[in-house]
Design a protein around this motif. Sequence first.
Motif, PDB file in Angstrom:
ATOM      1  N   THR A 188       0.823  -1.221   0.000  1.00 40.60           N
ATOM      2  CA  THR A 188       0.000   0.000   0.000  1.00 40.60           C
ATOM      3  C   THR A 188       0.856   1.270   0.000  1.00 40.60           C
ATOM      4  OG1 THR A 188      -0.169  -0.151   2.400  1.00 40.60           O
ATOM      5  CG2 THR A 188      -1.989  -1.068   1.145  1.00 40.60           C
ATOM      6  N   LYS A 189       1.859   1.312   0.871  1.00 40.89           N
ATOM      7  CA  LYS A 189       2.594   2.576   1.046  1.00 40.89           C
ATOM      8  C   LYS A 189       3.723   2.728   0.014  1.00 40.89           C
ATOM      9  CE  LYS A 189       0.194   3.492   4.788  1.00 40.89           C
ATOM     10  NZ  LYS A 189      -0.744   2.387   4.713  1.00 40.89           N
ATOM     11  N   ARG A 248      -4.012  -1.135  -4.048  1.00 39.05           N
ATOM     12  CA  ARG A 248      -5.233  -1.178  -3.228  1.00 39.05           C
ATOM     13  C   ARG A 248      -5.399  -2.607  -2.692  1.00 39.05           C
ATOM     14  NH1 ARG A 248      -9.612  -0.618  -6.764  1.00 39.05           N
ATOM     15  NH2 ARG A 248     -10.935  -0.645  -4.934  1.00 39.05           N
ATOM     16  N   VAL A 249      -5.460  -2.719  -1.367  1.00 37.66           N
ATOM     17  CA  VAL A 249      -5.646  -4.047  -0.745  1.00 37.66           C
ATOM     18  C   VAL A 249      -7.034  -4.097  -0.103  1.00 37.66           C
ATOM     19  CG1 VAL A 249      -4.788  -5.693   0.983  1.00 37.66           C
ATOM     20  CG2 VAL A 249      -3.164  -4.288  -0.295  1.00 37.66           C
ATOM     21  N   ILE A 265      -6.223  -1.559   4.761  1.00 34.42           N
ATOM     22  CA  ILE A 265      -7.202  -2.386   4.038  1.00 34.42           C
ATOM     23  C   ILE A 265      -8.390  -1.480   3.720  1.00 34.42           C
ATOM     24  CG2 ILE A 265      -8.601  -4.524   4.144  1.00 34.42           C
ATOM     25  CD1 ILE A 265      -5.891  -5.342   5.004  1.00 34.42           C
ATOM     26  N   GLU A 266      -8.656  -1.289   2.447  1.00 28.01           N
ATOM     27  CA  GLU A 266      -9.678  -0.306   2.035  1.00 28.01           C
ATOM     28  C   GLU A 266     -11.078  -0.693   2.528  1.00 28.01           C
ATOM     29  OE1 GLU A 266      -9.041   0.943  -2.101  1.00 28.01           O
ATOM     30  OE2 GLU A 266     -11.217   0.880  -2.301  1.00 28.01           O
ATOM     31  N   TYR A 267     -11.443  -1.945   2.307  1.00 24.68           N
ATOM     32  CA  TYR A 267     -12.729  -2.452   2.811  1.00 24.68           C
ATOM     33  C   TYR A 267     -12.659  -3.972   2.815  1.00 24.68           C
ATOM     34  CZ  TYR A 267     -14.018  -3.398  -2.074  1.00 24.68           C
ATOM     35  OH  TYR A 267     -14.027  -3.876  -3.366  1.00 24.68           O
ATOM     36  N   ILE A 268     -13.677  -4.608   3.379  1.00 23.40           N
ATOM     37  CA  ILE A 268     -13.759  -6.079   3.326  1.00 23.40           C
ATOM     38  C   ILE A 268     -15.031  -6.431   2.558  1.00 23.40           C
ATOM     39  CG2 ILE A 268     -13.790  -8.238   4.647  1.00 23.40           C
ATOM     40  CD1 ILE A 268     -12.690  -6.664   7.051  1.00 23.40           C
ATOM     41  N   SER A 269     -14.893  -7.286   1.560  1.00 24.58           N
ATOM     42  CA  SER A 269     -16.058  -7.724   0.780  1.00 24.58           C
ATOM     43  C   SER A 269     -16.676  -8.949   1.457  1.00 24.58           C
ATOM     44  CB  SER A 269     -15.569  -8.094  -0.625  1.00 24.58           C
ATOM     45  OG  SER A 269     -16.490  -8.954  -1.255  1.00 24.58           O
ATOM     46  N   ASN A 302     -17.413  -4.822  -9.047  1.00 20.79           N
ATOM     47  CA  ASN A 302     -17.463  -3.613  -9.881  1.00 20.79           C
ATOM     48  C   ASN A 302     -16.179  -2.811  -9.848  1.00 20.79           C
ATOM     49  OD1 ASN A 302     -20.041  -4.367 -10.415  1.00 20.79           O
ATOM     50  ND2 ASN A 302     -20.967  -3.035  -8.868  1.00 20.79           N
ATOM     51  N   ASN A 303     -15.454  -2.910  -8.737  1.00 27.83           N
ATOM     52  CA  ASN A 303     -14.254  -2.097  -8.583  1.00 27.83           C
ATOM     53  C   ASN A 303     -13.159  -2.964  -7.959  1.00 27.83           C
ATOM     54  OD1 ASN A 303     -12.542   0.053  -8.326  1.00 27.83           O
ATOM     55  ND2 ASN A 303     -13.613   0.982  -6.576  1.00 27.83           N
ATOM     56  N   PRO A 304     -12.683  -3.973  -8.692  1.00 23.79           N
ATOM     57  CA  PRO A 304     -11.765  -4.938  -8.081  1.00 23.79           C
ATOM     58  C   PRO A 304     -10.443  -4.311  -7.640  1.00 23.79           C
ATOM     59  CG  PRO A 304     -12.100  -5.420 -10.431  1.00 23.79           C
ATOM     60  CD  PRO A 304     -12.958  -4.257 -10.108  1.00 23.79           C
ATOM     61  N   PRO A 305      -9.907  -4.755  -6.524  1.00 24.74           N
ATOM     62  CA  PRO A 305      -8.653  -4.183  -6.011  1.00 24.74           C
ATOM     63  C   PRO A 305      -7.435  -4.793  -6.715  1.00 24.74           C
ATOM     64  CG  PRO A 305      -9.378  -5.937  -4.586  1.00 24.74           C
ATOM     65  CD  PRO A 305     -10.405  -5.844  -5.673  1.00 24.74           C
ATOM     66  N   ASP A 306      -6.260  -4.297  -6.374  1.00 20.34           N
ATOM     67  CA  ASP A 306      -5.027  -4.904  -6.901  1.00 20.34           C
ATOM     68  C   ASP A 306      -4.743  -6.206  -6.166  1.00 20.34           C
ATOM     69  OD1 ASP A 306      -4.307  -2.610  -8.574  1.00 20.34           O
ATOM     70  OD2 ASP A 306      -4.039  -1.567  -6.645  1.00 20.34           O
ATOM     71  N   VAL A 307      -5.072  -6.202  -4.870  1.00 20.07           N
ATOM     72  CA  VAL A 307      -4.737  -7.361  -4.037  1.00 20.07           C
ATOM     73  C   VAL A 307      -5.932  -7.707  -3.133  1.00 20.07           C
ATOM     74  CG1 VAL A 307      -3.176  -8.231  -2.229  1.00 20.07           C
ATOM     75  CG2 VAL A 307      -2.281  -6.726  -4.013  1.00 20.07           C
TER      76      VAL A 307
END
Length: 391
Positions: A293-294, A299-300, A323-327, A353-358
């Motif tokens: 992330t840093k 985006r994780v 961690i941006e969010y948890i699905s 709809n907006n998949p993360p990098d990780v």
Amino acid sequence: MKCRACNTPIEPFMSFGRMPLANGFLTAEQIPTEEFYNLAPAVCPQCSLFQIMEQPMPDRMFHSQYPYYTSNSMAMQKHFEAFANKVKERDPLFVIELGCNDGTMLRHFKDIGHLGIEPAANVAKVAIERGCNVIQGFFDHKFAQSIIGSDVNAVVAANVICHVADLPDLAAGVRAVLKDDGLFIFEEPYLPAMLNRNSFDQVYDEHVFMFSASSVRNAFSRYGLYLMDCEPQWAHGGSMRYTLGKQRDRMTDRAVDRLLLEAVLHQPGTYQQFKQNVERAKQQLRSTIIGLTKISQKRVVGYGATSKSTTVLNYCELTPDDIEYISDTTPIKQGKLSPGVHIPVKPYSEFQNNPPDVALLFAWNHREEIMAKETGFAGKWLNYVPGVSLT
Ligand code: TYD
């Protein structure tokens, strides 16, 4: 403190620190009243029962907003159908399921005498809507008195017995309801599987015990329930199904072999090694996520707001900064914050709809089902069981 099964004094061998309720998903308004306890495991030197020292009150964990629905996973639905069919091969007259949740297993007993006992009102309601006989409440010895008289020759449970802190009372209740030739069949996450795979996230408030064949035999025989058989299961990253009865000395060769295999569980060095492995996993997971992330500006996102993730996130001190969010696919968890570190839980559609990098795989115990579903995901998977890896 004393061992919950045999009263031998016990000491924790490590601490995960201050921990919120594992399934305590909450709204922003609830943050000021969020509950915490100290999560510290111990192993009884006498009966080798792995247990946590402190557990929040059961009614704080199992209530009308309990967010765990067994039927959420297709693989678990099939697993519990197979479990029920195995029990039915013995032609039981009346089956009691302790902690029947939403009836995923119990519904397969609807054609015979059956009763589910479930403390969490919301999931009990789903089981009732599925046509199952369910009483909402906690099963204990007192409760057992009210159902004695039925021809109960099987008491079954899955991922439930490890939740019940008063093991002597539970065992007395099971013994009281079971006919003399009846069987108590339950399956739980298996301690050696946790140690081998370093799945330290299995340690959380609801799992007051992590059982092994040795501790099940030692703990329950004190209360007149004797280990007869044990069969390994794939569920939850490695579980064991135990069969107990009221008569002594009826152990299968398989159970005897299993007890011999578990000799390592009686050595204190085993738990010191686990402690070191857990500390190493924390450092590796933290440095990997911070690097992603840093430094790499990736985006994780967490995949699966599991109870287990509460231990990982709080012990590893990971926050919404990391961690941006948890699905998660469970409606009752969506729109809430994760316990303790308050990472937003979002519906699965957000991930699509907006998949993360990780994607950090918290629901690692459903890996096969998830990988089959996510063939189109172009990002990487970050795993921490059995070790930290990016795949
Ligand atoms: P579970 O693995 O049973 O873990 P725990 O006992 O630690 O809570 O919970 C799985 C969670 O993951 C549950 O909230 C549903 C969610 N989930 C998904 O979001 N997508 C999936 O494909 C699967 C299988 C589960």
